[in-house]
Design an enzyme around this catalytic site. Sequence first.
Site, PDB file in Angstrom:
ATOM      1  N   LYS A 137       2.239   2.382  -5.064  1.00  0.00           N
ATOM      2  CA  LYS A 137       2.704   1.725  -6.281  1.00  0.00           C
ATOM      3  C   LYS A 137       1.981   2.068  -7.517  1.00  0.00           C
ATOM      4  CE  LYS A 137       3.142  -2.461  -4.502  1.00  0.00           C
ATOM      5  NZ  LYS A 137       2.888  -1.952  -3.063  1.00  0.00           N
ATOM      6  N   ASP A 156       0.695  -1.294   0.052  1.00  0.00           N
ATOM      7  CA  ASP A 156       0.026   0.019   0.068  1.00  0.00           C
ATOM      8  C   ASP A 156       0.922   1.177   0.100  1.00  0.00           C
ATOM      9  OD1 ASP A 156      -2.157  -1.513   0.158  1.00  0.00           O
ATOM     10  OD2 ASP A 156      -1.737  -1.752   2.199  1.00  0.00           O
ATOM     11  N   GLY A 203      -4.299  -4.245  -4.144  1.00  0.00           N
ATOM     12  CA  GLY A 203      -5.367  -3.038  -4.487  1.00  0.00           C
ATOM     13  C   GLY A 203      -4.719  -1.822  -4.829  1.00  0.00           C
ATOM     14  N   HIS A 204      -4.524  -1.675  -6.039  1.00  0.00           N
ATOM     15  CA  HIS A 204      -3.766  -0.417  -6.479  1.00  0.00           C
ATOM     16  C   HIS A 204      -4.871   0.761  -6.940  1.00  0.00           C
ATOM     17  CE1 HIS A 204      -0.181  -2.842  -7.647  1.00  0.00           C
ATOM     18  NE2 HIS A 204      -0.391  -2.593  -6.557  1.00  0.00           N
ATOM     19  N   GLN A 207       2.125  -6.013  -3.406  1.00  0.00           N
ATOM     20  CA  GLN A 207       2.495  -5.965  -1.761  1.00  0.00           C
ATOM     21  C   GLN A 207       3.869  -5.273  -1.645  1.00  0.00           C
ATOM     22  OE1 GLN A 207       1.342  -9.414  -3.234  1.00  0.00           O
ATOM     23  NE2 GLN A 207      -0.681  -8.393  -2.869  1.00  0.00           N
TER      24      GLN A 207
HETATM   25  P1  IMP Z   1      -2.762 -12.697   1.614  1.00  0.00           P
HETATM   26  O1  IMP Z   1      -1.743 -12.029   0.899  1.00  0.00           O
HETATM   27  O2  IMP Z   1      -4.121 -12.605   1.323  1.00  0.00           O
HETATM   28  O3  IMP Z   1      -2.329 -14.379   2.007  1.00  0.00           O
HETATM   29  O4  IMP Z   1      -2.278 -11.922   3.075  1.00  0.00           O
HETATM   30  C1  IMP Z   1      -1.239 -12.124   3.931  1.00  0.00           C
HETATM   31  C2  IMP Z   1      -0.860 -10.665   4.400  1.00  0.00           C
HETATM   32  O5  IMP Z   1      -0.437  -9.869   3.350  1.00  0.00           O
HETATM   33  C3  IMP Z   1      -1.952 -10.063   5.293  1.00  0.00           C
HETATM   34  O6  IMP Z   1      -1.285  -9.316   6.552  1.00  0.00           O
HETATM   35  C4  IMP Z   1      -2.462  -9.113   4.399  1.00  0.00           C
HETATM   36  O7  IMP Z   1      -3.030  -8.077   4.877  1.00  0.00           O
HETATM   37  C5  IMP Z   1      -1.295  -8.618   3.468  1.00  0.00           C
HETATM   38  N1  IMP Z   1      -1.419  -8.097   2.062  1.00  0.00           N
HETATM   39  C6  IMP Z   1      -1.730  -8.979   1.125  1.00  0.00           C
HETATM   40  N2  IMP Z   1      -1.731  -8.264   0.104  1.00  0.00           N
HETATM   41  C7  IMP Z   1      -1.884  -7.004   0.343  1.00  0.00           C
HETATM   42  C8  IMP Z   1      -1.605  -5.421  -0.316  1.00  0.00           C
HETATM   43  O8  IMP Z   1      -1.872  -5.404  -1.612  1.00  0.00           O
HETATM   44  N3  IMP Z   1      -1.407  -4.524   0.438  1.00  0.00           N
HETATM   45  C9  IMP Z   1      -1.187  -4.740   2.003  1.00  0.00           C
HETATM   46  N4  IMP Z   1      -1.048  -5.681   2.508  1.00  0.00           N
HETATM   47  C10 IMP Z   1      -1.431  -6.950   1.770  1.00  0.00           C
END
Ligand code: IMP
Length: 451
Positions: A15, A12, A39-40, A222
């Site tokens: 990017k 977040d 989520g961009h 991420q």
């Molecule tokens: P997962 O990717 O859904 O398995 O989540 C694993 C961890 O990564 C959790 O803490 C999510 O909140 C975090 N996470 C996954 N995708 C994002 C993102 O795009 N932005 C911020 N945190 C993320």
Amino acid sequence: MNIAVIGAQWGDEGKGKVVDLLTPNVSIVARYQGGHNAGHTVRVGGAEFILHLLPSGILHPGVRCVIGNGVVIDPVALFSEIETLAAQGVEVGDRLLISDRAHVILPYHRDLEALSEARRGDQRIGTTSRGIGPTYEDKAGRRGIRVADLGDASEDGFLASAIRANVSARNEALGGPEADWRALHAEVRAAWRRLAGWVGDASVFLARAFEAGERVLLEGAQGTLLDIDHGTYPFVTSSNATVGGICTGLGIGPRAVGSVLGIAKAYTTRVGEGPLPTELHGAEGDLLRESGREYGASTGRPRRCGWYDAVAVRYAVRVNGLDALAVTKLDVLDGLDEIPLCTAYRHGEGLLTEFPASPAILAGCRPVYERLPGWSRPTAGVRRYGDLPPEARAYLARIEALSGVPVAIISTGSDRADTILVRGGLVDRWQAGRARPVSQPRPPAFNAGSS
Ligand code: IMP
């Protein structure tokens, strides 16, 4: 010539906006890991676009987008994103290439993730519930289903038997109402008919594009501290968000990566569980959350907020070999009397200046703060470096000194135009290098080399 955009914190970082800014200078944007957990948010002239799986470059007409083999794809989410964009006037058309080697997220992945999170209790990861982790688990466990497999129509072929085995494992694990593998097989086949035109060999396509002199932007999702190897394990996502993920996630060599730009907010946020050394629990955290509108673009969850953590960003510089930083959301710090900046961690009697591996140690770390003066004149919407208040420039200079790399971009608002490109910096030089090579031969057709 190519440029990679990588999150230098916990995701977040903004990017999407930076990718959108750089896209006019490339002809291809390629995503290499993650899925629709990302989520961009990109705001252009009052319109807001939220992208999850599609590279942010899709907003630029004529730019082609690649979803690499390192990405995990939920076809239902992909179709819904394509439809939402179409309703906003953005047509994907033939500008998308999906790697035939990418793994597919199916409904049982989401079911298994819910079970796994429930079983963890207070050790839960706080995932996005999109089925990301179980899909990467199936990939590593060699029982995953890849895009290329979806073309297999027979009831006793590879696709059907993989679905049957995976659904039966799901039914065994969950108990309760059983999922029906035949219904899922039919759904997947229907999805394939919609997907097939976009599927091809992304590695072959990119190799030919490089030969033709095309410029490519490599888009990470991420961030470094959520990387499966280098992040705050186990509170991480299941893919390599760091620079190494580019080569494995697209099927390209390291020399094709080019420059590496890290994106960092002027403070820190995190969604989900896991240690966050500079986290603010009281009014200061609420202030950052509200003025930075820190709610997840994918899940709507409130983000945990804290001051800028120079230990974490310095770590990201090293792990990714970052050439420069883009500092985003500087304007969120407008109006503060002073701004704490974490330069080290205190752990017990010791002082840590390198990011520790153990989550227990990290959870016990207390930030050591240096306090810089805030600025009274707002930075919101400032578009020239020289127009920034001197205190804001001093803050950025301190970020540079602590990270060891220069700041190339400063973002002062959510709109594309609210951006400062540092003169002579990495991105300025990169942009001046060559604009989109319109006179170059067209890159090969997307499906070249696909099976
Ligand atoms: P997962 O990717 O859904 O398995 O989540 C694993 C961890 O990564 C959790 O803490 C999510 O909140 C975090 N996470 C996954 N995708 C994002 C993102 O795009 N932005 C911020 N945190 C993320």
